[in-house]
Design an enzyme around this catalytic site. Structure first.
Site, PDB file in Angstrom:
ATOM      1  N   ASP A 104     -17.574   6.578  -1.394  1.00 49.27           N
ATOM      2  CA  ASP A 104     -16.301   6.475  -0.673  1.00 49.27           C
ATOM      3  C   ASP A 104     -16.048   7.837  -0.032  1.00 49.27           C
ATOM      4  OD1 ASP A 104     -13.778   5.713   0.250  1.00 49.27           O
ATOM      5  OD2 ASP A 104     -12.803   5.869  -1.707  1.00 49.27           O
ATOM      6  N   ARG A 137       0.880  -1.182   0.000  1.00 51.14           N
ATOM      7  CA  ARG A 137       0.000   0.000   0.000  1.00 51.14           C
ATOM      8  C   ARG A 137       0.909   1.221   0.000  1.00 51.14           C
ATOM      9  NH1 ARG A 137      -5.311   1.224   3.590  1.00 51.14           N
ATOM     10  NH2 ARG A 137      -6.085  -0.133   1.936  1.00 51.14           N
ATOM     11  N   CYS A 161     -16.503   1.224   0.527  1.00 57.47           N
ATOM     12  CA  CYS A 161     -15.319   0.394   0.807  1.00 57.47           C
ATOM     13  C   CYS A 161     -14.885   0.499   2.262  1.00 57.47           C
ATOM     14  CB  CYS A 161     -14.173   0.803  -0.117  1.00 57.47           C
ATOM     15  SG  CYS A 161     -13.774   2.559   0.005  1.00 57.47           S
ATOM     16  N   GLN A 171      -9.974  -4.116  -3.615  1.00 51.67           N
ATOM     17  CA  GLN A 171     -11.307  -3.645  -3.233  1.00 51.67           C
ATOM     18  C   GLN A 171     -12.301  -3.905  -4.359  1.00 51.67           C
ATOM     19  OE1 GLN A 171     -12.057  -1.941  -0.127  1.00 51.67           O
ATOM     20  NE2 GLN A 171     -14.078  -2.551  -0.832  1.00 51.67           N
ATOM     21  N   HIS A 229      -7.353   0.653  -6.461  1.00 57.11           N
ATOM     22  CA  HIS A 229      -7.511  -0.228  -5.293  1.00 57.11           C
ATOM     23  C   HIS A 229      -8.121  -1.534  -5.821  1.00 57.11           C
ATOM     24  CE1 HIS A 229      -7.686  -1.531  -1.288  1.00 57.11           C
ATOM     25  NE2 HIS A 229      -8.566  -0.691  -0.754  1.00 57.11           N
ATOM     26  N   ARG A 279     -13.208  -8.965   1.144  1.00 60.41           N
ATOM     27  CA  ARG A 279     -11.821  -8.573   0.879  1.00 60.41           C
ATOM     28  C   ARG A 279     -10.911  -9.787   1.008  1.00 60.41           C
ATOM     29  NH1 ARG A 279      -9.984  -3.471   1.314  1.00 60.41           N
ATOM     30  NH2 ARG A 279      -8.126  -4.496   0.478  1.00 60.41           N
TER      31      ARG A 279
HETATM   32  N1   CP Z   1     -11.252  -0.569   2.338  1.00 62.28           N
HETATM   33  C1   CP Z   1      -9.985  -0.537   2.778  1.00 62.28           C
HETATM   34  O1   CP Z   1      -9.000  -0.693   2.023  1.00 62.28           O
HETATM   35  O2   CP Z   1      -9.897  -0.379   4.127  1.00 62.28           O
HETATM   36  P1   CP Z   1      -8.536  -0.091   4.923  1.00 62.28           P
HETATM   37  O3   CP Z   1      -8.023   1.241   4.487  1.00 62.28           O
HETATM   38  O4   CP Z   1      -8.921  -0.126   6.381  1.00 62.28           O
HETATM   39  O5   CP Z   1      -7.550  -1.178   4.590  1.00 62.28           O
HETATM   40  N1  NVA Z   2     -10.203   6.409  -1.410  1.00 63.31           N
HETATM   41  C1  NVA Z   2      -9.832   5.962  -0.092  1.00 63.31           C
HETATM   42  C2  NVA Z   2      -9.992   4.480   0.028  1.00 63.31           C
HETATM   43  C3  NVA Z   2      -9.696   3.900   1.387  1.00 63.31           C
HETATM   44  C4  NVA Z   2      -9.841   2.428   1.426  1.00 63.31           C
HETATM   45  C5  NVA Z   2      -8.403   6.373   0.201  1.00 63.31           C
HETATM   46  O1  NVA Z   2      -7.539   6.234  -0.679  1.00 63.31           O
HETATM   47  O2  NVA Z   2      -8.150   6.831   1.315  1.00 63.31           O
END
Ligand code: CP
Ligand code: NVA
Length: 303
Positions: free
Chosen positions: A222, A101, A261, A131, A128, A289
């Site tokens: 989101d 990430r 999400c 997701q 993502h 997930r």
């Molecule tokens: N939806 C998602 O990726 O959640 P987190 O940021 O908690 O991993």
């Molecule tokens: N769009 C959000 C998704 C979190 C899972 C972010 O990048 O923070």
């Protein structure tokens, strides 16, 4: 030749459908996959916070018989202390895959070049994909299909929007993306989703007007401010409030289900009461997930 999973953008509709079926199979028959990662170790590296991604990878890898090593940015600055290419090459000396990430999609491209083991995108600024897979698994379970359904995404055009567009187009799901002006999804990604949709029959519509979501089966939203965006909420709240996903919007669009999400911000992008309602698929998405990611790891590491 190792295969990464950075975007799903270069996947065929058939490969995407097969991966969805694998996720369904793993969810239904976990015992058959209990040793798929036996003796394998996966590094999960996080430059940003996470609840769902971190825990679902850790527990999911364990369920496949593998072992996860978590690296966070508090334990030492990840990219910056040494070059991303050197970090990835080192990790690949010990690990069988790298889950990452990161802030920038470019970091993933560098990891991919330098690592001889698969790299999986656990969220970056543009995509993502894990997701996206979990979300269409959820839709498939709910409706028994993905083809011909319509998902309306309402809110900020972001990484989640982009992966929903790509995965949805591959799976034949129509997409309506409604954003405030100036917060649209990436035009190149929209164009790519449209090109995929020409093969699968999925239509892609973008609009700044929430009325475009009328007739959708499911509404998705989101956060208005993604991780790494330091814009104060006060600077955008007024612009985004008309795009809040709430009970009135569900009634006017006729959508039966709502998705997010998470992390969700109650009574900002979505009302708390809608999250807690029977229309909510949020916990099913969160559970999925793990099953989706286990399908990805099974595909990348057992072929
Ligand atoms: N939806 C998602 O990726 O959640 P987190 O940021 O908690 O991993
Ligand atoms: N769009 C959000 C998704 C979190 C899972 C972010 O990048 O923070």
């Amino acid at each position: 030749m190792k295969q990464d999973l950075l975007t799903f953008s270069d996947w065929t509709p058939e490969a995407m459908k097969n991966l969805l079926s694998l996720a369904v199979e793993i969810k239904q028959s976990p015992a058959s996959f209990a040793n798929i990662l036996a003796g394998k170790s996966i590094v999960a590296l996080f430059e940003k916070p996470s609840l769902r991604t971190r825990v679902s990878f850790d527990i999911g890898i364990n369920k496949l018989g593998g072992h996860m090593v978590y690296l966070d940015s508090q334990a030492g600055k990840l990219v910056g202390r040494e070059d991303a290419v050197d970090m990835a090459a080192n990790l690949a000396c010990w690990a069988d895959a790298i889950v990452a990430r990161v802030y920038s999609h470019d970091t993933l491209l560098q990891f991919s070049d330098a690592s001889r083991v698969p790299v999986v995108n656990a969220l970056c600024d543009k995509y993502h994909p894990c997701q996206g897979l979990a979300d269409y698994l959820t839709l498939f379970e709910q409706f028994g299909k993905t083809e011909g359904l319509t998902m309306a995404y309402i809110g900020d055009g972001n990484n989640v929007t982009h992966s929903l567009l790509i995965v949805g187009a591959l799976l034949g799901c129509n997409q309506v993306v409604v954003t405030p002006e100036g917060h649209e999804a990436n035009a190149d990604i929209v164009a790519h989703a449209k090109a995929i949709g020409e093969q699968t029959g999925a239509s892609i519509t973008v609009s700044n007007d929430v009325s475009a979501a009328k007739g959708a089966n499911v509404i998705y939203t989101d956060t208005w401010l993604s991780m790494g965006d330091d814009t104060p909420l006060s600077a955008i709240k007024e612009k985004f409030m008309p795009y809040q996903v709430n009970e009135d919007l569900m009634a006017t669009t006729g959508a039966t289900h709502v998705m997010h999400c998470q992390p969700a911000h109650r009574d900002l992008e979505i009302t708390g009461s809608l999250i807690d309602s029977d229309a909510s698929l949020l916990m099913q998405q969160a559970e999925n997930r793990m099953h989706g990611q286990n399908a990805i790891l099974t595909k990348l590491l057992s072929s």
